[in-house]
Write an enzyme that holds these catalytic residues in place. Sequence first.
Site, PDB file in Angstrom:
ATOM      1  N   ASP A   1       6.718   0.697  -8.054  1.00  0.00           N
ATOM      2  CA  ASP A   1       7.489   1.901  -7.731  1.00  0.00           C
ATOM      3  C   ASP A   1       8.001   1.905  -6.296  1.00  0.00           C
ATOM      4  O   ASP A   1       8.904   2.664  -5.959  1.00  0.00           O
ATOM      5  CB  ASP A   1       6.574   3.124  -7.865  1.00  0.00           C
ATOM      6  CG  ASP A   1       6.592   3.712  -9.259  1.00  0.00           C
ATOM      7  OD1 ASP A   1       7.642   3.649  -9.902  1.00  0.00           O
ATOM      8  OD2 ASP A   1       5.553   4.235  -9.672  1.00  0.00           O
TER       9      ASP A   1
HETATM   10  C1  GLC Z   1       3.336   4.878  -7.176  1.00  0.00           C
HETATM   11  C2  GLC Z   1       3.151   4.459  -5.770  1.00  0.00           C
HETATM   12  C3  GLC Z   1       3.324   5.593  -4.824  1.00  0.00           C
HETATM   13  C4  GLC Z   1       4.671   6.202  -5.070  1.00  0.00           C
HETATM   14  C5  GLC Z   1       4.755   6.661  -6.503  1.00  0.00           C
HETATM   15  C6  GLC Z   1       6.086   7.206  -6.823  1.00  0.00           C
HETATM   16  O1  GLC Z   1       2.256   5.636  -7.567  1.00  0.00           O
HETATM   17  O2  GLC Z   1       1.883   3.875  -5.607  1.00  0.00           O
HETATM   18  O3  GLC Z   1       3.188   5.170  -3.510  1.00  0.00           O
HETATM   19  O4  GLC Z   1       4.907   7.242  -4.206  1.00  0.00           O
HETATM   20  O5  GLC Z   1       4.512   5.588  -7.355  1.00  0.00           O
HETATM   21  O6  GLC Z   1       6.302   7.299  -8.194  1.00  0.00           O
HETATM   22  C1  GLC Z   2       1.155   3.493  -9.966  1.00  0.00           C
HETATM   23  C2  GLC Z   2       2.107   4.007 -10.996  1.00  0.00           C
HETATM   24  C3  GLC Z   2       2.659   2.872 -11.804  1.00  0.00           C
HETATM   25  C4  GLC Z   2       3.218   1.817 -10.911  1.00  0.00           C
HETATM   26  C5  GLC Z   2       2.219   1.368  -9.875  1.00  0.00           C
HETATM   27  C6  GLC Z   2       2.802   0.396  -8.876  1.00  0.00           C
HETATM   28  O1  GLC Z   2       0.025   2.976 -10.608  1.00  0.00           O
HETATM   29  O2  GLC Z   2       1.477   4.913 -11.854  1.00  0.00           O
HETATM   30  O3  GLC Z   2       3.647   3.339 -12.680  1.00  0.00           O
HETATM   31  O4  GLC Z   2       3.609   0.753 -11.724  1.00  0.00           O
HETATM   32  O5  GLC Z   2       1.741   2.489  -9.185  1.00  0.00           O
HETATM   33  O6  GLC Z   2       3.712   0.994  -8.004  1.00  0.00           O
END
Ligand code: GLC
Ligand code: GLC
Length: 819
Positions: free
Chosen positions: A491
């Site tokens: 993400d």
């Molecule tokens: C994931 C990431 C986080 C970000 C989020 C947004 O969980 O780890 O840092 O802000 O996605 O969707």
């Molecule tokens: C968090 C989010 C997942 C994403 C990951 C890496 O676990 O839930 O959707 O793939 O962060 O950013």
Amino acid sequence: MPTRFGHFDDEAREFVITRPDTPLPWLNYLGQDDLFGLCTNTGGGYTFWRDAKLRRLTRYRYNNVPLDVGGRYLYVRDDTDGAVWNPGWKPTKAALDSYECRVGLGYTRITGARAGVSVSQLMFVPPGEDVELWQVTVRNDSERTRTVRLWSFVEFAFYEALNDMTNLQRTLSIGEVVVDGPAIYHVTEYRERRDHYTLFGCTRPVSGFDTSREAFVGVHEGLHEARVPAAGRATGSVARGWNPIGSHEVTLQLGPGATETFAFVLAYVQQGEPKFVAPGVPDTSAGAAVLDRYRQPGAVQEARERLRSYWDERLSAFQGTTPDEHATRMLNTWNQYQCMATFNLSRSASLFETGIGRGMGFRDSNQDLLGFVHMIPARARQRILDIAATQLSDGTCYHQYQPLTKKGNAEIGGDFYDDHLWLVLSTTAYLKETGDTSILTEPCGYADVEVPDGAGPSASLLDHLETSIAYTLAKRGPHRLPLIGHADWNDCLNLNCFSTEPNESFQLAGDVADSQAESVMIAGLFLYACTEMAALYDHVGRPADADRMRAAHADMLAAVEEHAWDGAWYRRAYDAAGEPVGSHLDDEGRIYIESQGWCLLGGAGADNGRARQALDSVAAHLATPNGIVLQQPAYTRYRLELGEITSYPPGVKENAGIFCHNNSWIHLAMCRQGDGDAALASYLSVCPSAKQDQIDTYRLEPYVYAQTIDGPDSPTFGQAKNSWLTGTAAWTFVVLSQGILGIQPGYDGLRVDPCIPSGWGGFTVTRRFRGSTFRIRVDNPDRVCQGVARLVVDGVDVPVGPIGVPAEPRVVDVVVTLG
Ligand code: GLC
Ligand code: GLC
């Protein structure tokens, strides 16, 4: 191996916490169907029904000071000196003579004792019910008769959690309760738009009650100095507005050695019509019936037994014994248990997820299924159809949806260009587990297609899978690799956002016009999805479609080998300017983990030595004793063209932290290469059970995986964050069960193709598969990692390959000899 904070009781399937001041609150979940509770080792947490955002029953203030106050509290008053204490230590933190918290499957039992009185509180949700029970046992361990006075405490939430915290001008005026003996009903908004209320009752007679927070706690007091327990008498307050709570006062006379057991009942009740017995008088009969039920002798105990059988039954689908203590314990109990939590809650409610921000994630929930489908295939089936219905007709998917409404969250929208492909993985996992191809023709429409009244949705699940493949094929960039959109699995790798405003989302703040940023990770995932689709079409007798998928695979593979190889590893992406990401050409972020994992799982590098080389590069540049970091070198400055990943401090989260989830992909790739020694060793480097001797650094629960562990670039290398709700659970279960132990469900039966450490002499597994029970023994006389030399089924030598499923369910005995 006991630590300062506790130990595993493998026989009882419990982790026993032996002091309350754990490095951080350690969490467990109550509930398995619709009603869920978060419960820490000091009783902290809250309860909700289905949706932590829209149906929150009790209050919890996240990230409070001190951390973790508010929850399911019992206050006890010592009849000798008037001191007030809690069996779970909080909130008073009065010193206890003994304390124990048993974290079990769907229950937590906290026992505390002080000055000759012991109070134990066993909390759980019976299967199939919207009821949370606290079975309380009070025992007089002293030599004289004691008068024990005890108060229960929960603070009610006004259901919609965000509104509850923010819209005080309204909420502080609407609180309403009804008290009927030991039954306290929280009926806020029942007068108008709600058809449900919350019951908090006691199964024994009470000597008093309170429902006003102000009366019970005070205005200037904290929960640790609540007024009623300090004064020793309930006030009988009836909340009008402000903050309703539920508190019962119970007074017990206990002779020396005497024990009394009773229960508190917290229930979500849907009353049904008519809602009122008289104008303005709520009909609480449904709630009263729940309380009555649990007043019957043995009812609580019977519910407890049902919970036990529920878990025995679920876990019996996969049990094994291996030479490794940690792997065995995680595999048999905790890993599967955590898979259930992620299946139920996705990324919504934990101590790190507030239950407000995120509902069910499209990519997350599809991956969570991989670790869950063997336990309750029917629920997995429904989940797949629900998720698919949040896909749009052009192939994009709502990134998240609310479990209560099953509708996509418009604020986040779609355009994460990996999302749709995970649907292929979850669906084929379900098919291989169950053989139930009827799911493919199940109608599940697209979120943007209106269905006329009476007409069912026209798209089938198979249409969704085709749409997903077509979508990636249509969205390719200059290197013929898939475009990335807002982000792929990572993400925080935001190649199209260029965010300069602190208040905007890194993912959503407007994409660069005509950006051609491409993701190698999605390419790898696509390769994998094509292989799965080809196998599926072969299975259902559509060879032309299978060939079409193989051709798509070959075409993408050519692009990957031509444009994604960096010389010693696979690149991660191409940014909006066409520059490589994850390349030796950069000074930071030169090598990433995700593209090594997915390209290899997709079949890249298999024939040209690159797979081996990529894994060697991972070992050389990314592996640490605490797991494999996400990339190296860590980014030290914010890079507009890469986004959020460069916003984190070096060594933390996506910026060169150890993201346990993606470690699993490397472990699976190691298994494909036949390197069982490396796979287990690397697995153990992220395994919480194996962290007990460094618990002061690691800090989180030793019984569930964490999402991240700080990498060596961080001053707190080895410290874990964000336990429980992580894709690590599902993927590590796949690693252990299908990768290392090699028990692989397939269309034509169960395959056993282990990749174990060469030191192992063998292992055993009992696997329920399509109704039959496979009792599998694997012998490793030559101490190899991989390679099945002999397969004996029910005493008969058979060719090495899938073991067919008997027409009538029965026990199948399997002996596998490696060599
Ligand atoms: C994931 C990431 C986080 C970000 C989020 C947004 O969980 O780890 O840092 O802000 O996605 O969707
Ligand atoms: C968090 C989010 C997942 C994403 C990951 C890496 O676990 O839930 O959707 O793939 O962060 O950013």
